[in-house]
Design an enzyme around this catalytic site. Structure first.
Site, short mmCIF file in Angstrom:
data_model
loop_
_atom_site.label_atom_id
_atom_site.label_comp_id
_atom_site.label_asym_id
_atom_site.label_seq_id
_atom_site.Cartn_x
_atom_site.Cartn_y
_atom_site.Cartn_z
N THR A 26 -33.96 35.29 62.58
CA THR A 26 -32.53 35.15 62.29
C THR A 26 -32.19 33.67 62.18
O THR A 26 -32.49 32.90 63.09
CB THR A 26 -31.71 35.81 63.42
OG1 THR A 26 -31.95 37.21 63.39
CG2 THR A 26 -30.22 35.56 63.24
N HIS A 175 -36.20 48.06 61.35
CA HIS A 175 -36.06 47.36 62.64
C HIS A 175 -35.68 48.40 63.70
O HIS A 175 -34.53 48.85 63.75
CB HIS A 175 -34.99 46.29 62.52
CG HIS A 175 -34.95 45.29 63.63
ND1 HIS A 175 -35.61 45.47 64.83
CD2 HIS A 175 -34.35 44.07 63.72
CE1 HIS A 175 -35.39 44.42 65.62
NE2 HIS A 175 -34.63 43.55 64.96
N ASN A 178 -35.85 45.50 69.85
CA ASN A 178 -34.98 44.43 70.39
C ASN A 178 -33.55 44.85 70.71
O ASN A 178 -32.63 44.04 70.65
CB ASN A 178 -34.97 43.24 69.42
CG ASN A 178 -36.31 42.55 69.39
OD1 ASN A 178 -37.16 42.82 70.24
ND2 ASN A 178 -36.53 41.67 68.42
N TYR A 180 -31.42 46.81 69.19
CA TYR A 180 -30.47 47.14 68.12
C TYR A 180 -30.40 48.66 67.95
O TYR A 180 -30.97 49.41 68.73
CB TYR A 180 -30.82 46.35 66.86
CG TYR A 180 -30.72 44.85 67.15
CD1 TYR A 180 -29.48 44.27 67.42
CD2 TYR A 180 -31.85 44.05 67.25
CE1 TYR A 180 -29.36 42.91 67.76
CE2 TYR A 180 -31.75 42.70 67.59
CZ TYR A 180 -30.50 42.14 67.84
OH TYR A 180 -30.38 40.81 68.18
N ASN A 235 -31.11 42.02 74.96
CA ASN A 235 -29.93 42.85 74.64
C ASN A 235 -29.70 43.95 75.67
O ASN A 235 -29.25 45.05 75.34
CB ASN A 235 -30.02 43.43 73.22
CG ASN A 235 -29.73 42.37 72.16
OD1 ASN A 235 -28.93 41.46 72.39
ND2 ASN A 235 -30.37 42.48 71.02
#
Ligand code: PHB
Length: 357
Positions: A26, A175, A178, A180, A235
């Site tokens: 990112t 994805h 992590n 998400y 996260n």
């Protein structure tokens, strides 16, 4: 001759000239329209000597955003912008896949259309703060998705995949890591649902399998990879039995004959864990990409031992556009400047020097 990082390999339909993959990073350097610009084209083109580039995580819809200045892969203008990236990478003999991203609860109303709440499997506010255009602000309690909204979500992945193919990508990476959205469904710290999408491993993995099936139907399995992070707490994530859950996930993904499985083998913050990644790798029948803190020596060892088919490098590729050449010649590496990782200009983005520059 023994295999090493410089040996060619095929990941499904994608042929790589070496086994060094640029990990998704990112960088928050795209305009608010999510359309890659000349500076972004240059950044990826500079790194085309990687065997494969995985783009920065890229939102699949307006609801998938969770940080400022991200690209997107759902509008015609974004397709045109990304086509310039893929053309530039291909002209240099490289391969590039795009990482399809929905952040779920790791967002904030100010980043979403009409200021709506972020969505998630369950209405559980993550600890921590969102990066917004106004700075860091506490996360909010997300809205739990209704099961009847999930086909629309899968359709967003399909639309993004079609956009990715139109933009000339060699494939897509889903994805599922992590913390998400898809990972929020997988792990039981964030998924307290009592319907077909919560509870058992089968139920928690259902969204990932539905998304994968739909994306594979559009792109072909040999152009699709999946990324997981079984023990990364990033996260505010945790699971009561990650080994059994992700062993199940790796085994279930075998049904698709994917191009690869990409695994973050630990905790991004560096904390020790007892997860057996070799056991997970052996359960998966396709190509395996290992990621997390690898250097040349450990990367070569992972390939020589058969643990990994390819190795993804993040920060080393960020700071060394010619990382392959530097590894080949044992040249010193540029030092990464972490203050310019997220957001900014060409500085710390496209100005890292090449060898002999
Ligand atoms: C981040 O923006 O910090 C980020 C994005 C995607 C990841 C991990 C971290 O998978």
């Amino acid at each position: 001759m023994a295999l090493d990082l410089f040996s060619p390999v095929n990941l499904g339909a994608i042929s790589l000239k070496n086994r060094m993959v640029m990990a998704p990073l990112t960088r928050n350097r795209v305009t608010e329209s999510g359309v890659p610009q000349a500076m972004n084209v240059n950044y990826y083109e500079q790194r085309a000597t990687a065997g494969l580039i995985i783009t920065e995580a890229t939102p699949i819809s307006a609801m998938a955003h969770g940080y400022p200045a991200l690209p997107g892969i759902y509008t015609d203008a974004q397709v045109v912008g990304w086509k310039k990236v893929t053309d530039a990478v291909h002209a240099k003999g490289g391969k590039i896949v795009i990482q399809l991203w929905h952040v779920g609860r790791i967002s904030h109303p100010t980043l979403l259309p009409n200021g709506v709440l972020p969505v998630a499997p369950s209405a559980i506010k993550p600890a921590g703060q969102a990066f917004t255009y106004q700075g860091l602000v506490d996360y909010v309690e997300p809205r739990a998705l209704d099961a009847n909204e999930l086909p629309g979500l899968v359709a967003d992945y399909v639309h993004a995949t079609k956009c990715a193919l139109a933009a000339g990508f060699d494939g897509v990476e889903i994805h599922a890591a992590n913390g998400y959205l898809i990972d929020q469904f997988l792990r039981d710290g964030s998924n307290k649902r009592s319907d077909n999408y919560g509870g058992s491993f089968e139920n928690r993995a259902r969204l990932l399998m539905e998304v994968t099936k739909a994306v594979v139907a559009v792109a072909g399995a040999d152009k699709v990879g999946v990324r997981i992070s079984p023990v990364n707490p990033f996260n505010d994530m945790h699971d009561s039995n990650p080994q059994a859950l992700f062993n199940y996930v790796a085994s279930e993904l075998n049904q698709f004959n994917l191009a690869y499985l990409h695994t973050i083998e630990g905790d991004m913050m560096g904390k020790e864990n007892t997860f057996d990644f070799d056991a997970l790798r052996k359960l998966f029948k396709g190509a395996y990409m290992a990621n997390l803190g690898f250097d040349k020596v450990r990367g070569n060892a992972a390939i020589a031992s058969g643990h990994a088919d390819v190795v993804a490098f993040g920060v080393p590729f960020l700071a060394n556009p010619d990382l392959v050449e530097r590894f080949k010649t044992d040249a010193p590496l540029n030092v990464a400047d972490s203050s310019s990782f997220y957001g900014g200009t060409e500085k710390g983005y496209t100005d890292y020097p090449f060898l002999n520059a």
